[in-house]
Design a protein around this motif. Structure first.
Motif, short mmCIF file in Angstrom:
data_model
loop_
_atom_site.label_atom_id
_atom_site.label_comp_id
_atom_site.label_asym_id
_atom_site.label_seq_id
_atom_site.Cartn_x
_atom_site.Cartn_y
_atom_site.Cartn_z
N GLY A 185 -5.51 75.20 37.62
CA GLY A 185 -4.87 74.96 36.33
C GLY A 185 -5.46 73.79 35.57
O GLY A 185 -4.80 73.21 34.70
N ILE A 186 -6.72 73.45 35.87
CA ILE A 186 -7.40 72.35 35.18
C ILE A 186 -8.10 72.89 33.94
O ILE A 186 -8.89 73.84 34.04
CB ILE A 186 -8.42 71.67 36.12
CG1 ILE A 186 -7.70 71.02 37.30
CG2 ILE A 186 -9.27 70.65 35.37
CD1 ILE A 186 -8.63 70.49 38.38
N PRO A 187 -7.83 72.34 32.76
CA PRO A 187 -8.49 72.82 31.54
C PRO A 187 -10.01 72.73 31.63
O PRO A 187 -10.55 71.75 32.16
CB PRO A 187 -7.94 71.90 30.45
CG PRO A 187 -6.65 71.39 30.99
CD PRO A 187 -6.86 71.26 32.47
N VAL A 188 -10.69 73.74 31.11
CA VAL A 188 -12.14 73.78 31.07
C VAL A 188 -12.59 73.71 29.62
O VAL A 188 -12.17 74.51 28.78
CB VAL A 188 -12.67 75.07 31.72
CG1 VAL A 188 -14.19 75.15 31.60
CG2 VAL A 188 -12.24 75.17 33.18
N ILE A 189 -13.44 72.73 29.32
CA ILE A 189 -14.07 72.62 28.01
C ILE A 189 -15.50 73.12 28.17
O ILE A 189 -16.28 72.54 28.93
CB ILE A 189 -14.06 71.17 27.50
CG1 ILE A 189 -12.64 70.61 27.50
CG2 ILE A 189 -14.68 71.08 26.10
CD1 ILE A 189 -12.58 69.10 27.32
N MET A 190 -15.83 74.21 27.48
CA MET A 190 -17.11 74.88 27.72
C MET A 190 -17.97 74.85 26.46
O MET A 190 -17.57 75.35 25.41
CB MET A 190 -16.84 76.33 28.16
CG MET A 190 -18.07 77.07 28.65
SD MET A 190 -17.66 78.73 29.28
CE MET A 190 -16.75 78.32 30.77
N VAL A 191 -19.15 74.25 26.59
CA VAL A 191 -20.10 74.21 25.48
C VAL A 191 -20.80 75.56 25.38
O VAL A 191 -21.42 76.02 26.35
CB VAL A 191 -21.13 73.08 25.67
CG1 VAL A 191 -22.10 73.04 24.48
CG2 VAL A 191 -20.43 71.74 25.82
N ASP A 192 -20.69 76.19 24.23
CA ASP A 192 -21.29 77.50 24.03
C ASP A 192 -22.81 77.37 24.01
O ASP A 192 -23.36 76.36 23.56
CB ASP A 192 -20.80 78.10 22.71
CG ASP A 192 -20.94 79.60 22.65
OD1 ASP A 192 -21.27 80.22 23.68
OD2 ASP A 192 -20.69 80.17 21.57
N ARG A 193 -23.49 78.40 24.50
CA ARG A 193 -24.95 78.35 24.54
C ARG A 193 -25.55 78.58 23.16
O ARG A 193 -24.95 79.27 22.31
CB ARG A 193 -25.51 79.36 25.54
CG ARG A 193 -25.11 80.79 25.28
CD ARG A 193 -25.77 81.76 26.25
NE ARG A 193 -25.44 81.51 27.64
CZ ARG A 193 -25.90 82.23 28.66
NH1 ARG A 193 -26.70 83.27 28.43
NH2 ARG A 193 -25.56 81.95 29.90
N PRO A 194 -26.72 78.02 22.88
CA PRO A 194 -27.35 78.22 21.57
C PRO A 194 -27.78 79.68 21.39
O PRO A 194 -28.05 80.39 22.37
CB PRO A 194 -28.57 77.29 21.62
CG PRO A 194 -28.84 77.08 23.07
CD PRO A 194 -27.52 77.14 23.76
N ARG A 195 -27.83 80.10 20.15
CA ARG A 195 -28.25 81.47 19.86
C ARG A 195 -29.74 81.62 20.10
O ARG A 195 -30.53 80.70 19.88
CB ARG A 195 -27.92 81.84 18.42
CG ARG A 195 -26.44 81.93 18.12
CD ARG A 195 -26.20 82.39 16.69
NE ARG A 195 -24.78 82.51 16.39
CZ ARG A 195 -24.30 82.90 15.23
NH1 ARG A 195 -25.14 83.21 14.24
NH2 ARG A 195 -22.99 82.99 15.03
N LEU A 196 -30.13 82.80 20.54
CA LEU A 196 -31.55 83.10 20.70
C LEU A 196 -32.19 83.30 19.33
O LEU A 196 -31.51 83.65 18.36
CB LEU A 196 -31.72 84.36 21.54
CG LEU A 196 -31.30 84.24 23.01
CD1 LEU A 196 -31.35 85.61 23.69
CD2 LEU A 196 -32.19 83.25 23.75
N PRO A 197 -33.50 83.09 19.24
CA PRO A 197 -34.17 83.34 17.96
C PRO A 197 -33.97 84.78 17.51
O PRO A 197 -33.89 85.70 18.33
CB PRO A 197 -35.65 83.07 18.30
CG PRO A 197 -35.61 82.15 19.47
CD PRO A 197 -34.41 82.55 20.27
N ALA A 198 -33.88 84.98 16.23
CA ALA A 198 -33.64 86.31 15.68
C ALA A 198 -34.77 87.26 16.05
O ALA A 198 -35.95 86.90 16.00
CB ALA A 198 -33.51 86.23 14.16
N GLY A 199 -34.39 88.46 16.46
CA GLY A 199 -35.36 89.51 16.69
C GLY A 199 -36.03 89.54 18.04
O GLY A 199 -36.85 90.43 18.29
#
Length: 240
Positions: free
Chosen positions: A209-223
């Protein structure tokens, strides 16, 4: 056929082993980690000198294709590889391991955003696992941090209250759960790295029950073309 494999991950090492010796794989490591786990086959360590340097290197070395199997947060080399491969007119694919399901995690866009959440929510004892470069965002946060990284942060201000633990995965559920309990952790900060090597901390935090703060991964280059696992990456290379 010579293939540049941008590595430093477990998937990259597995792919090098899968293709060896039928394909001449040149595994490239950034060189930031001392005594790295090395893949089979030829290995080069160090940067290329940006997009221009990488483009020249690909041409000079007569490379036929590029596989990017770097860490999901290695955004700069991923972007450079996409541009350089296009300039050199080479087939290019990103081996992008699937992200973790976020579940009840607090998803943020950056380390600084994660630090803001720690302050806003008033967390007092935080398990910080965003790597050596991610610690600087928490330097002025009034909380105690258990900071885990593979290597010590370089020239980075750390929070006044902290303990630094240097270790390298894989990590196991029972050990991660015990660590969270023993240190009386009330929040986990992590990057959404995906994969099995470091997933156990998230599972243990969820169960406690410990809160998780999760950094989202960067987007890949388009295409860019992507595959999600080693078998598909090997198939992509062999199909060339």
């Amino acid at each position: 056929m010579r293939v540049l494999l941008l590595g430093g991950t477990a998937e990259a090492r597995a792919l090098a082993a899968e293709l060896h010796p039928e394909t001449a794989v040149i595994s490239s490591l950034a060189g930031r980690v001392p005594d790295p786990a090395l893949p089979v086959g030829e290995v080069r360590i160090g940067g290329f000198g940006g997009v221009d340097g990488l483009t020249r290197w690909l041409r000079d070395e007569a490379v036929a294709a590029v596989v990017d199997a770097t860490h999901p947060f290695a955004a700069r080399i991923t972007a450079n590889a996409a541009v350089a491969s296009a300039r050199a007119r080479l087939p290019h694919v990103v081996l992008a391991r699937p992200a973790w399901p976020v579940g009840e995690a607090i998803v943020v866009d950056s380390d600084l955003d994660a630090a803001d959440v720690v302050v806003e929510r008033g967390f007092a004892r935080v398990f910080l696992t965003t790597g050596r470069s991610g610690s600087a965002a928490f330097a002025n946060v009034d909380a105690w941090f258990l900071i885990r990284a593979v290597t010590p942060p370089d020239d980075v201000d750390l929070p006044p209250g902290h303990e630094l633990v240097l270790s390298r995965g894989p990590y196991h559920y029972a050990d991660e759960r015990k660590l969270l309990v023993d240190y009386d952790i009330d929040a986990l900060v992590t990057k959404n790295s995906g994969g099995d090597m470091t997933r156990a901390k998230v599972d243990a935090a969820d169960d406690l029950g410990i809160p998780v703060i999760m950094v989202d991964r960067p987007r890949l280059p388009a295409g860019v073309s992507t595959v999600s696992n080693v078998i598909d990456a090997a198939a992509w290379v062999r199909a060339l």
